[in-house]
Design a protein around this motif. Structure first.
Motif, PDB file in Angstrom:
ATOM      1  N   LYS A  26     -76.715 -59.141  -6.158  1.00 42.53           N
ATOM      2  CA  LYS A  26     -78.583 -59.437  -6.737  1.00 42.53           C
ATOM      3  C   LYS A  26     -77.856 -60.948  -7.674  1.00 42.53           C
ATOM      4  O   LYS A  26     -76.757 -61.332  -7.910  1.00 42.53           O
ATOM      5  CB  LYS A  26     -78.470 -58.409  -7.668  1.00 42.53           C
ATOM      6  N   PRO A  27     -78.897 -61.340  -7.411  1.00 38.18           N
ATOM      7  CA  PRO A  27     -78.645 -63.122  -8.362  1.00 38.18           C
ATOM      8  C   PRO A  27     -78.832 -62.666 -10.025  1.00 38.18           C
ATOM      9  O   PRO A  27     -79.244 -62.298 -10.036  1.00 38.18           O
ATOM     10  CB  PRO A  27     -79.774 -63.759  -8.143  1.00 38.18           C
ATOM     11  N   ASP A  28     -77.078 -62.737 -10.568  1.00 33.39           N
ATOM     12  CA  ASP A  28     -77.254 -62.293 -11.747  1.00 33.39           C
ATOM     13  C   ASP A  28     -78.176 -63.566 -12.900  1.00 33.39           C
ATOM     14  O   ASP A  28     -79.026 -64.668 -12.842  1.00 33.39           O
ATOM     15  CB  ASP A  28     -76.311 -63.272 -12.921  1.00 33.39           C
ATOM     16  N   GLY A  29     -79.174 -62.604 -14.139  1.00 34.96           N
ATOM     17  CA  GLY A  29     -79.825 -63.000 -14.621  1.00 34.96           C
ATOM     18  C   GLY A  29     -81.414 -63.039 -13.908  1.00 34.96           C
ATOM     19  O   GLY A  29     -82.747 -64.175 -14.431  1.00 34.96           O
ATOM     20  N   LEU A  36     -83.479 -72.294 -11.599  1.00 40.79           N
ATOM     21  CA  LEU A  36     -83.683 -72.108 -10.572  1.00 40.79           C
ATOM     22  C   LEU A  36     -82.433 -71.685  -9.463  1.00 40.79           C
ATOM     23  O   LEU A  36     -81.941 -71.497  -8.359  1.00 40.79           O
ATOM     24  CB  LEU A  36     -84.433 -73.802  -9.923  1.00 40.79           C
ATOM     25  N   VAL A  37     -81.359 -71.878 -10.097  1.00 39.97           N
ATOM     26  CA  VAL A  37     -79.782 -71.818  -9.374  1.00 39.97           C
ATOM     27  C   VAL A  37     -79.758 -70.572 -10.555  1.00 39.97           C
ATOM     28  O   VAL A  37     -78.740 -70.378 -11.371  1.00 39.97           O
ATOM     29  CB  VAL A  37     -79.295 -72.819  -9.647  1.00 39.97           C
ATOM     30  N   PHE A  38     -79.221 -69.631  -9.040  1.00 38.48           N
ATOM     31  CA  PHE A  38     -78.544 -68.234  -9.520  1.00 38.48           C
ATOM     32  C   PHE A  38     -77.096 -68.108  -8.886  1.00 38.48           C
ATOM     33  O   PHE A  38     -76.816 -67.783  -7.783  1.00 38.48           O
ATOM     34  CB  PHE A  38     -79.105 -67.710  -9.814  1.00 38.48           C
ATOM     35  N   HIS A  39     -76.442 -67.126  -9.600  1.00 30.85           N
ATOM     36  CA  HIS A  39     -74.597 -66.972  -8.600  1.00 30.85           C
ATOM     37  C   HIS A  39     -75.121 -65.791  -8.378  1.00 30.85           C
ATOM     38  O   HIS A  39     -75.119 -65.154  -9.096  1.00 30.85           O
ATOM     39  CB  HIS A  39     -73.688 -66.953  -9.196  1.00 30.85           C
ATOM     40  N   PHE A  63     -77.984 -68.538  -5.514  1.00 25.55           N
ATOM     41  CA  PHE A  63     -78.852 -67.966  -5.051  1.00 25.55           C
ATOM     42  C   PHE A  63     -80.105 -69.316  -5.253  1.00 25.55           C
ATOM     43  O   PHE A  63     -79.920 -69.898  -6.968  1.00 25.55           O
ATOM     44  CB  PHE A  63     -80.171 -67.008  -5.373  1.00 25.55           C
ATOM     45  N   LEU A  64     -80.530 -70.361  -4.443  1.00 23.03           N
ATOM     46  CA  LEU A  64     -81.627 -71.389  -5.112  1.00 23.03           C
ATOM     47  C   LEU A  64     -83.093 -70.943  -4.822  1.00 23.03           C
ATOM     48  O   LEU A  64     -83.529 -70.105  -3.702  1.00 23.03           O
ATOM     49  CB  LEU A  64     -81.933 -72.795  -4.259  1.00 23.03           C
TER      50      LEU A  64
END
Ligand SMILES: Nc1ncnc2c1ncn2[C@@H]1O[C@H](COP(=O)(O)OP(=O)(O)OP(=O)(O)O)[C@@H](O)[C@H]1O
Ligand SMILES: O=P(O)(O)OC[C@H]1O[C@H](OP(=O)(O)OP(=O)(O)O)[C@H](O)[C@@H]1O
Length: 220
Positions: A26-29, A36-39, A63-64
């Motif tokens: 899952k994209p964290d947080g 707008l950017v997630f890891h 993730f963007l």
């Protein structure tokens, strides 16, 4: 690192549960943040010989969170390796992306609709968020129409008489009913798609194929 452009809004809301069902990180947080950017917390570790294992590989996914219409742009330029976006957006975009999988989520239909009294009248003015697809559709039928591009609430154009046709998405049909409109024609079935940048698909094929296979399995 594999970068994923995710169409925010309905597409992301519908596809993220499938993503998690597929055992993908899952994209964290994402829920709490305006970022707008997630890891992703963990990705597959590709073992020698191509067999994927579940060894944790921190931050291997990025993730963007993008506007739907911009996802094909991020993917075609290669700043995102893969994307998740509606088929309507892929077709409307002139960008080159490689379609990998129908995710069978955010399903709806692209339709021509209008006020019932216009059904048997020739089409003249068409309001839509899909000017390219609408133009293709009416040209293919030999109907010369004026396309009126709008940003949303397309039904309004038919209600107030700006257009005699709308070319828009229908899911439950309740927006049409609430505005006294009916379907004249169904153009295509729409759903969310997994798409890839062609060059990324060559260089990161194992990881992309693993993600695609897991999603395909979760759909069944
Ligand atoms: N009523 C619907 N039912 C199911 N899926 C839909 C529906 N409307 C749109 N979609 C899908 O969701 C995508 C758009 O999602 P959403 O409505 O959240 O964004 P939007 O508000 O249209 O985008 P933007 O912010 O760029 O205007 C579409 O591209 C389509 O694939
Ligand atoms: O058949 P329904 O279930 O009623 O759904 C169809 C509606 O959903 C979408 O609009 P959206 O809610 O995305 O708003 P928008 O018109 O501002 O894009 C679409 O453009 C229709 O208006």
């Amino acid at each position: 690192m594999l970068t994923i452009a995710l169409a925010k809004g309905r597409t992301a809301d519908d596809v993220l549960p499938l993503w998690m069902d597929a055992g993908l990180p899952k994209p964290d947080g994402m829920d709490e943040s305006r970022s707008l950017v997630f890891h992703g917390g963990a990705a597959f570790n590709q073992a020698e010989g191509g067999v994927a294992s579940n060894v944790v590989d921190d931050n291997a996914l990025r993730f963007l969170l993008a506007k739907p219409a911009d996802v094909p742009t991020y993917v075609s330029f290669g700043v995102a390796d893969i994307g998740i976006v509606g088929e309507d957006v892929v077709l409307e975009s002139a960008r080159e992306v490689y379609e990998l999988l129908d995710l069978k989520k955010a399903e709806c239909r692209l339709c021509v609709a209008g006020r019932p009294e216009y059904k048997n009248q020739p089409a003249r003015r068409v309001a839509t968020k899909y000017p390219r697809l609408a133009d293709q559709y009416f040209r293919s039928r030999g109907e010369a129409v004026e396309i009126i591009p709008l940003g949303g609430s397309i039904e309004l154009a038919a209600v107030i008489g700006l257009a005699d046709r709308i070319f828009d998405l229908v899911q439950t049909g309740s927006t049409l009913v609430a505005n006294g409109l009916v379907i004249f024609d169904e153009v295509i079935q729409v759903s969310a798609r997994l798409v890839a940048n062609r060059s990324s698909y060559r260089t990161k094929r194992r990881l992309i194929d693993e993600i695609s296979a897991r999603l395909a399995e979760a759909i069944r």
